[in-house]
Design a protein around this motif. Structure first.
Motif, PDB file in Angstrom:
ATOM      1  N   GLN A   1       0.676   1.765  -5.787  1.00 44.91           N
ATOM      2  CA  GLN A   1      -0.306   2.348  -6.694  1.00 44.91           C
ATOM      3  C   GLN A   1       0.199   2.374  -8.133  1.00 44.91           C
ATOM      4  O   GLN A   1      -0.568   2.165  -9.079  1.00 44.91           O
ATOM      5  CB  GLN A   1      -0.627   3.780  -6.244  1.00 44.91           C
ATOM      6  CG  GLN A   1      -1.579   4.542  -7.156  1.00 44.91           C
ATOM      7  CD  GLN A   1      -3.028   4.147  -6.969  1.00 44.91           C
ATOM      8  OE1 GLN A   1      -3.505   4.066  -5.850  1.00 44.91           O
ATOM      9  NE2 GLN A   1      -3.727   3.899  -8.071  1.00 44.91           N
TER      10      GLN A   1
ATOM     11  N   SER B   1      -4.285  -2.495  -9.172  1.00 43.43           N
ATOM     12  CA  SER B   1      -3.493  -1.350  -9.637  1.00 43.43           C
ATOM     13  C   SER B   1      -2.920  -1.590 -11.029  1.00 43.43           C
ATOM     14  O   SER B   1      -2.833  -2.728 -11.502  1.00 43.43           O
ATOM     15  CB  SER B   1      -2.354  -1.066  -8.654  1.00 43.43           C
ATOM     16  OG  SER B   1      -1.400  -2.122  -8.671  1.00 43.43           O
TER      17      SER B   1
ATOM     18  N   ILE C   1      -5.661   1.149  -2.524  1.00 43.95           N
ATOM     19  CA  ILE C   1      -5.733   1.427  -3.951  1.00 43.95           C
ATOM     20  C   ILE C   1      -7.196   1.336  -4.376  1.00 43.95           C
ATOM     21  O   ILE C   1      -7.885   0.362  -4.068  1.00 43.95           O
ATOM     22  CB  ILE C   1      -4.876   0.414  -4.746  1.00 43.95           C
ATOM     23  CG1 ILE C   1      -3.389   0.586  -4.372  1.00 43.95           C
ATOM     24  CG2 ILE C   1      -5.084   0.572  -6.255  1.00 43.95           C
ATOM     25  CD1 ILE C   1      -2.492  -0.509  -4.915  1.00 43.95           C
TER      26      ILE C   1
END
Length: 446
Positions: A214, A246, A381
């Motif tokens: 992340q 991300s 994510i």
């Protein structure tokens, strides 16, 4: 303009065998007298048939039917490329929905706004239509890029630290050629850009995938490998990573740069999706001031896949060897393209275009994530913008049959394996949310 009917009429008569290979065609005057077309029309039709290889012209003798192999209406893809998912995406016709692509759909581009800028550039920069561009890059555009980078990334860069390229792909290729020697260990994001993995391997590098999280690359995994091997470079997306979407955090970026200094490797920052961020974004280059960081950007993703204008920003001592490599491989970026980018940067057209795109991306991400979650799809994510979602379904351990099924409905996806170095991503796929819709969501019912 050549009347299509005459051209087609002659082609039909040739295909029917009225004139055989090697046979002389009627003279222009004879054909003009025999058909209801002007002398100029016949001359033009003959010229077009010569350009197509149907006829040959012999000065002083006339036109003859060419010896040519019978053509088929079906053109097959090269067998060596037919199984490559990226090749299929790029070569897929307009009747395909390219849901796995890495670019904006045509409807997302303000083509009229860009067309006005093209006409204005052509009016003011007519000489650029016929001349080579500057090898390092058009100086006024490089000056504009300095302002552009300062405004969006806080990176202080000078024009002599910039080199323009044919898109980000050539930038990555030039850097790989310069840095990597056969056998060198090279870090990349995993999952990551499959084309980049092949470029590094082409340079002889040993590719090592670093798990993307992340907050950015997995720093502990990097430390583990660095304890055993010397690494030459780390190629990494910083903003809206391909394919997970991300972004790097300041803490993650600082940790990676500390390792780069300690172990003496370069960070090659691929920020090709960075301009999709509506706020000033975190970059490695800002923290490092282009000491161990080589920054790569591009306008191809934001404006047009046909506009191949990218750039490299790096320390001054790397510019000369990179420029020499560019001179050997492509000489220069087309002068007109660079002047066009300079026009839209300097008059605010690019900023206005991107502001609209950024807001649409945020809304489209929310909608796409909602539609997929309602159908049981998951993602580790959840990006707040950008194009990409890296998705899987808990009931589909292998997504390949699902990808093939969608292709039957003219929907193209990239299998997860296309983004892998050594990990197993057969249950994943990348979705470009800008191509997603309520109608497409029906195909994701499992």
């Amino acid at each position: 303009m050549i009347p299509c009917s005459l051209h087609h009429l002659l082609k039909q008569r040739l295909d029917a065998g009225e004139w055989l290979p090697g046979q002389r065609m009627p003279s222009i005057r004879k054909l003009t007298a025999a058909v209801d077309f002007s002398y100029h029309d016949v001359v033009s039709a003959y010229a077009q048939l010569v350009s197509e290889g149907v006829l040959t012209a012999s000065p002083g003798r006339g036109y003859f039917v060419a010896n040519r192999a019978r053509q088929t209406s079906v053109i097959h893809e090269p067998e060596c490329m037919a199984g490559d998912p990226l090749f299929r995406l790029l070569q897929g016709g307009q009747h395909f929905t390219k849901l796995g692509s890495g670019w904006l759909p045509p409807a997302w581009r303000d083509t009229e706004l860009l067309a006005k800028a093209i006409r204005r550039t052509a009016r003011l920069e007519q000489s650029s239509l016929a001349e080579y561009g500057d090898i390092q890059g058009y100086l006024p555009m490089r000056k504009q890029l300095c302002v552009h980078m300062k405004r969006l990334t806080r990176v202080e860069v000078r024009p002599n630290q910039l080199l323009t390229t044919l898109g980000a792909t050539q930038g990555l290729d030039l850097v790989a050629r310069l840095l990597i020697k056969p056998g060198d260990h090279v870090f990349v994001d995993e999952p990551g850009n499959g084309n980049l993995i092949k470029l590094i391997q082409l340079a002889g590098g040993h590719v090592v995938g670093i798990r993307r999280t992340q907050d950015g690359p997995d720093v502990e995994e990097m430390r583990s490998h660095l304890a055993r091997h010397k690494v030459k470079a780390f190629f990494c997306n910083s903003t809206f990573h391909n394919p997970t979407g991300s972004n790097i955090s300041p803490h993650n970026a600082f940790s990676v740069l500390r390792l780069a200094v300690e172990h003496e490797f370069f960070v090659v920052e691929d920020d090709v999706y960075g301009d999709f961020s509506p706020a000033v974004r975190q970059t490695f280059a800002e923290l490092d001031n282009l000491d161990r960081v080589i920054y790569i950007g591009s306008f191809s993703k934001c404006l047009s896949a046909s506009l191949r204008v990218g750039f490299i920003a790096c320390s001054q001592d790397l510019i000369e060897p990179l420029t020499r490599l560019k001179l050997l491989t492509c000489v220069a970026v087309p002068a007109f393209c660079e002047r066009f980018v300079n026009t839209i940067l300097s008059d605010g057209t690019y900023a206005r275009h991107m502001k609209d795109v950024q807001q649409r991306l945020i809304r489209q991400q929310v909608q796409t994530q909602r539609l997929l979650l309602e159908r049981g799809w998951q993602f580790d994510i959840a990006p707040q913008g950008g194009m990409f979602l890296w998705v899987y379904h808990p009931d589909l351990p292998d997504l390949q049959p699902f990808v093939r099924k969608l292709e039957q409905h003219k929907i193209l996806l990239m299998p997860g394996s296309a983004f892998a170095v050594s990990r197993d991503y057969q249950r994943y796929t990348r979705i470009n949310c800008t191509h997603f819709s309520d109608a497409l969501a029906e195909h994701f019912e499992v």
